[in-house]
Design an enzyme around this catalytic site. Structure first.
Site, mmCIF file in Angstrom:
data_model
loop_
_atom_site.group_PDB
_atom_site.id
_atom_site.type_symbol
_atom_site.label_atom_id
_atom_site.label_comp_id
_atom_site.label_asym_id
_atom_site.label_seq_id
_atom_site.Cartn_x
_atom_site.Cartn_y
_atom_site.Cartn_z
ATOM 1 C CB ALA A 613 19.848 29.637 -0.138
ATOM 2 C CG ASP A 680 13.770 27.821 7.746
ATOM 3 O OD1 ASP A 680 14.857 28.152 8.256
ATOM 4 O OD2 ASP A 680 13.530 27.901 6.522
ATOM 5 C CE LYS A 684 14.602 30.518 4.995
ATOM 6 N NZ LYS A 684 14.274 29.247 4.367
ATOM 7 N N GLY A 799 19.821 24.342 -0.199
ATOM 8 C CA GLY A 799 20.859 23.438 -0.708
ATOM 9 C C GLY A 799 22.225 23.962 -0.323
HETATM 10 N N1 LIG Z 1 20.447 24.018 4.144
HETATM 11 C C1 LIG Z 1 20.233 25.133 3.535
HETATM 12 O O1 LIG Z 1 19.892 25.158 2.371
HETATM 13 C C2 LIG Z 1 20.402 26.435 4.243
HETATM 14 C C3 LIG Z 1 20.129 27.616 3.569
HETATM 15 C C4 LIG Z 1 20.289 28.829 4.258
HETATM 16 C C5 LIG Z 1 20.733 28.831 5.573
HETATM 17 N N2 LIG Z 1 20.993 27.654 6.190
HETATM 18 C C6 LIG Z 1 21.443 27.695 7.563
HETATM 19 O O2 LIG Z 1 22.705 27.086 7.652
HETATM 20 C C7 LIG Z 1 22.950 26.747 8.999
HETATM 21 C C8 LIG Z 1 23.701 25.439 9.078
HETATM 22 O O3 LIG Z 1 22.941 24.414 8.542
HETATM 23 P P1 LIG Z 1 23.586 22.995 8.289
HETATM 24 O O4 LIG Z 1 22.624 22.226 7.493
HETATM 25 O O5 LIG Z 1 24.941 23.130 7.767
HETATM 26 O O6 LIG Z 1 23.629 22.414 9.772
HETATM 27 P P2 LIG Z 1 24.455 21.138 10.294
HETATM 28 O O7 LIG Z 1 23.685 20.574 11.405
HETATM 29 O O8 LIG Z 1 24.838 20.267 9.147
HETATM 30 O O9 LIG Z 1 25.797 21.799 10.844
HETATM 31 C C9 LIG Z 1 25.813 22.614 11.964
HETATM 32 C C10 LIG Z 1 27.237 22.703 12.448
HETATM 33 O O10 LIG Z 1 27.279 23.596 13.549
HETATM 34 C C11 LIG Z 1 28.064 23.036 14.594
HETATM 35 N N3 LIG Z 1 27.662 23.638 15.851
HETATM 36 C C12 LIG Z 1 26.501 23.521 16.522
HETATM 37 N N4 LIG Z 1 26.545 24.256 17.655
HETATM 38 C C13 LIG Z 1 27.743 24.841 17.688
HETATM 39 C C14 LIG Z 1 28.393 25.718 18.592
HETATM 40 N N5 LIG Z 1 27.774 26.158 19.705
HETATM 41 N N6 LIG Z 1 29.637 26.135 18.313
HETATM 42 C C15 LIG Z 1 30.264 25.719 17.200
HETATM 43 N N7 LIG Z 1 29.698 24.894 16.311
HETATM 44 C C16 LIG Z 1 28.459 24.457 16.552
HETATM 45 C C17 LIG Z 1 27.808 21.573 14.484
HETATM 46 O O11 LIG Z 1 28.824 20.826 15.134
HETATM 47 C C18 LIG Z 1 27.822 21.405 12.959
HETATM 48 O O12 LIG Z 1 29.168 21.318 12.524
HETATM 49 C C19 LIG Z 1 21.600 26.775 9.680
HETATM 50 O O13 LIG Z 1 21.517 27.921 10.508
HETATM 51 C C20 LIG Z 1 20.622 26.906 8.520
HETATM 52 O O14 LIG Z 1 19.463 27.594 8.841
HETATM 53 C C21 LIG Z 1 20.840 26.469 5.555
HETATM 54 N N1 LIG Z 2 15.797 24.814 5.439
HETATM 55 C C1 LIG Z 2 15.721 25.989 4.669
HETATM 56 C C2 LIG Z 2 17.029 26.299 4.030
HETATM 57 C C3 LIG Z 2 17.095 27.702 3.527
HETATM 58 O O1 LIG Z 2 17.212 28.602 4.596
HETATM 59 C C4 LIG Z 2 14.676 25.805 3.612
HETATM 60 O O2 LIG Z 2 14.225 24.685 3.420
HETATM 61 O O3 LIG Z 2 14.264 26.772 3.013
HETATM 62 NA NA NA Z 3 19.401 35.350 0.026
#
Ligand SMILES: NC(=O)c1ccc[n+]([C@@H]2O[C@H](COP(=O)([O-])OP(=O)(O)OC[C@H]3O[C@@H](n4cnc5c(N)ncnc54)[C@H](O)[C@@H]3O)[C@@H](O)[C@H]2O)c1
Ligand SMILES: N[C@@H](CCO)C(=O)O
Ligand code: NA
Length: 817
Positions: A613, A680, A684, A799
């Protein structure tokens, strides 16, 4: 004494004429006796020109004459009491009758000579000046209407006559001497030659009249009253952030107004420049605005450039061939030819190899220029010493201007960096050794983008605008939009950055608004009448078509589709910021392609949040490598979700409930199976391995699963949770085994010798990964330099807040490295 010149819009309406008279009254009240120079009412010169052409073609002119009469009479009737209207209307009517006779003459002869045209056009200034002076007479009994044919003597070059300065100055001084105490209202634009015929002074001629009068009378100031707030840093129709300049030197004003800024016509400044009389550009429609002063003794300015001028349509001709090399007189022949044929050359460049000369002309001159070259250099063409030049169309000129550029290194660098970073291809360049103008020729379609990018680059005290096209409004996306909104003032004040979200899409709807979506009202915008069903291909196409400067594609989805558009965006010099790991963890070929595209097109590709993150992991690894260090071993816990689970899987807690809690807290991927099956984490490790220099494919990362097979195979998320519940015994047995040995469970990734694996381990107190809490990630880099004790980064690795913050930082860093 001041000269006050009012342009067409200032005499264009009842309201503006009243303001004009107020301006004169203010001067008079200060005990001044200004000389007022007037243009024709706005649109009248064009009307007269069209009428003359109609007459010459045998078409009727009655409508034009009626319109002319109505416009002038309308003003008289609105501004003068009925009792005083008659003599004014009669005199105007007389002028219109003369004009009508003249047009009839043209009609009978079916011929319109430049001489006659000048005479026709003179009625515009003559009517306007008579009209205004007659209105003024009510307030200033000393008002006197003067036709400049009495004052300015020229040669017989109709349409653009040259002034006999000496004689003219005598005439002007003589006239003023003979009319002491009078308030003069003088026609702009027109003059007279030795034969007594009316001539005109060419484009911007009324400004010239003002400058001639000012120079002859030793005016304190020449005020040019127009309808804009002075000269601006760039064309305000294309650059919203353009601002008015308080001061300019004569040279700067000339450079700026040759292109674009048609506020003042450059040659008209020469008499003022010679006598060092300041020219002040004022706005009749904004009296409070101080205007722009053009003077020789400007205050020193800290800014390297004064402004950016542009011409939005030019054609370029490139003359090439061996026949030119070392041949004295070639360019002389070429440019004399163009001069002789009245083709104005806007810009010239020649490489020192002398193999080609490139010049720019107005598009309507290009074909003729090419033909003329074909004729003039027929022999050279036949002998193949010269190629018949092609014409390149749809080009534009952008020029940065300022006397401070002189002797200041880095200005050209900054210009070209701003252009290059935004994918603007430079076709030709010109800079004189005077160093106060650097001009570049670029594609017309890129002009607005280029002007804004260059404006942002030079006027650094203003904020730079990032134009963002954002995908995803889920957990991370909405949190980021909230952060951007909450910190927008801070961003602008502290970082000089404004983030404008121009496009926004989730999987259902999308909306695009070049003026920017409200960061706090994006949900409404995404659902109002301007939004449309989501269509990623269309979204990307619009993004490219809008061609905005400092543009960023932001991917906050977990979907595979956006990744397919990254390379295309980068090739259009659109930077990509993503927290989505899919693009970087697909085939190695794609990973390479993205980096190559970013490098070749000067765009940034930032993905810090792909690993850990917001923790600085990607950045740390890159810094290690760019400083020449070599990574020997990486050991890491990179699943925030699994870390959270093991940190909380104690006592009576059930495994199932903790996984649910991790999801509720926003640590998991949208599909939590992606975390628990190791996928996931695999992504990474793969990204880290690649960034560390190992070209691994996804299958090369060995995953030792931490779940029983039945859980891994669950076909839906619901089924997955059921399976977790069904296997509680398995998990508590694991936990008890670890506890009995005084150890904790850790899911750890390792990279060594180009091999990556992820495995479930039990570690004791001595292990550096023993002490973790929450959704902590930890990574330890053992490198050539960090050999005895590794470099460790540790902290919350999942988060919404920390992830969005990492994306935020990436975004703000776009274009800064
Ligand atoms: N949760 C974490 O701590 C964390 C940390 C690092 C990276 N990430 C990354 O963040 C990203 C998003 O995670 P999230 O929890 O917000 O997901 P989420 O499911 O809450 O949100 C995804 C969003 O993407 C939209 N979406 C899906 N397909 C689409 C498309 N083709 N065009 C436009 N919009 C589209 C959905 O409508 C939704 O609004 C993921 O790739 C995840 O790996 C998350
Ligand atoms: N889902 C991921 C978020 C960070 O990319 C994790 O739990 O580490
Ligand atoms: Na980072």
């Amino acid at each position: 004494m001041n000269i006050l010149k009012f342009g067409g819009t200032s005499v264009g309406s009842v309201a503006s004429i009243s303001t004009l008279l107020d301006v004169v009254a203010r001067e008079v009240a200060r005990g001044e006796r200004p000389v007022v120079v007037l243009s024709a009412m706005s649109g009248v010169t064009n009307l007269l020109l069209a009428a003359a052409e109609d007459a010459a073609a045998g078409r009727p002119v009655t409508t034009s004459l009626m319109e002319l009469e109505n416009r002038h009479f309308g003003v008289v009737k609105s501004l003068l009491d009925a009792a005083r209207q008659n003599p004014v209307l009669t005199r105007l009517k007389l002028l219109f009758n003369e004009l009508e006779d003249l047009l009839h003459g043209i009609g009978s002869l079916r011929e319109l000579t430049p001489q006659t045209l000048d005479r026709v056009l003179s009625y515009g200034e003559r009517c306007a000046t008579f009209l205004v002076s007659a209105l003024a007479a009510g307030r200033f009994p000393e008002a006197l209407c003067v036709e400049a044919t009495e004052l300015i003597r020229t040669d017989a070059h109709y349409g653009q006559a040259r002034v006999d300065t000496e004689l003219t100055e005598q005439l002007i001084r003589g006239f003023v001497r003979e009319h002491p105490g009078r308030l003069l209202f003088v026609t702009g634009f027109i003059a007279r030659n030795a034969q007594g015929r009316v001539t005109t002074l060419g484009r911007g001629g009324s400004d010239y009249t003002a400058a001639i009068l000012g120079a002859a009378l030793g005016a304190q100031e020449i005020q040019i009253w127009t309808d804009v707030n002075g000269m601006m840093t760039a064309d305000p129709r294309m650059v919203k952030k353009a601002f008015s300049l308080p001061e300019l030197s004569y040279t700067e004003a000339m450079e700026l107004s040759y292109f674009g800024a048609k506020v003042i016509y450059p040659p008209t400044m020469i008499p003022a420049f010679m006598k060092r009389i300041p020219i002040v550009i004022r706005n009749t429609f904004d009296l409070d605005f101080a205007g722009t002063t053009i003077r020789h003794d400007c205050q020193p300015s800290a800014l390297p450039i004064k402004g950016i001028s542009s011409i939005n349509d030019v054609s370029v001709i490139n003359v090439e061939g061996s026949g030119m090399v070392g041949k004295a007189g070639f360019s002389g022949r070429l440019f004399s030819l163009l001069a002789r044929e009245q083709i104005n050359v806007i810009l010239i460049t020649q490489a020192s190899s002398e193999h080609s000369i490139t010049f720019a002309v107005a598009p309507h001159d290009a074909v003729r220029a090419r033909e003329l070259i074909g004729q003039e250099f027929e022999l050279e063409l036949q002998a193949r010493k010269l190629e018949l030049p092609g014409i390149e169309q749809d080009l534009a000129v952008l020029a940065i201007v300022g006397e401070n550029m002189k002797q200041t290194p880095g200005i050209a660098g900054k210009l070209f960096q701003a252009l290059g970073r935004n994918g603007v291809n430079v076709r030709a360049i010109a800079q004189g050794s005077s160093e106060y103008n650097i001009s570049v020729i670029i594609g017309r379609a890129d002009l607005a983008k280029a002007l804004n990018a260059v404006h942002d680059a030079f006027f650094v005290e203003l904020t730079k605008t990032l134009h963002v096209f954002a995908l995803g409004t889920g957990n991370i996306g909405r949190t980021l939009l909230g952060q951007l909104h909450a910190h927008r003032d801070f961003l602008r004040e502290q970082n000089g950055v404004q983030v404008r979200v121009v496009g926004l899409s989730n999987s259902r709807r999308m909306v695009i608004d070049p003026s920017g979506l409200p960061l706090d009202g994006w949900e409404a915008a995404l659902n109002n009448g301007h939004s449309e069903p989501a269509d990623l291909a269309r979204f990307v196409a619009r993004m490219k078509q809008l061609n905005l400067p400092n543009c960023v594609l932001l991917d906050n989805t977990a979907a595979p589709e956006p990744a397919a558009h990254y390379a295309d965006a980068l090739r259009h010099s659109i930077s990509v910021v993503t927290c989505n790991k899919i693009a970087n963890s697909g085939p190695y070929q794609q990973y390479r392609e993205l980096r190559d595209a970013a490098r070749q097109h000067g765009a940034d590709f930032y993905y810090e949040t792909n690993v850990g993150a917001g923790l600085p992991i990607i950045r740390t690894l890159r810094d290690l490598r760019t400083s020449g260090d070599r990574v020997e071993r990486i050991e890491a816990i990179l699943s925030g979700t699994i870390s959270f689970i093991f940190n909380n899987f104690r006592g009576e807690a059930s495994f199932h409930d903790i996984v649910r809690e991790a999801q509720q807290r926003g640590y998991t991927e949208p599909d939590p199976r992606d975390d628990l099956n190791g996928r996931d984490f695999m992504r990474k490790m793969l990204i880290l391995a690649r960034d560390a220099g190992h070209p691994l494919e996804p299958d090369d990362v060995i995953i030792e699963p931490m779940l029983p097979a039945a859980c891994l195979q669950a076909p839906t998320v619901a089924a997955f949770y059921e399976q977790l519940r069904a296997h509680e015994a398995y998990f508590s047995e694991l936990k008890d085994r670890a506890a009995a040995a005084g150890q904790v469970l850790r899911y750890i990734g390792q990279l060594e010798d180009g091999r990556a694996r992820i495995s479930l381990q039990m570690v004791d107190e001595q292990h550096p990964f023993y002490q973790l809490s929450g959704a902590d990630n930890v990574i330890s880099f053992t490198t050539e330099r960090y050999k005895e004790r590794p470099l460790v980064v540790k902290g919350p690795g999942a988060g919404a807040e920390v992830t969005a913050a990492g994306v935020f930082a990436d975004l703000v860093n776009v274009g800064t490295r």
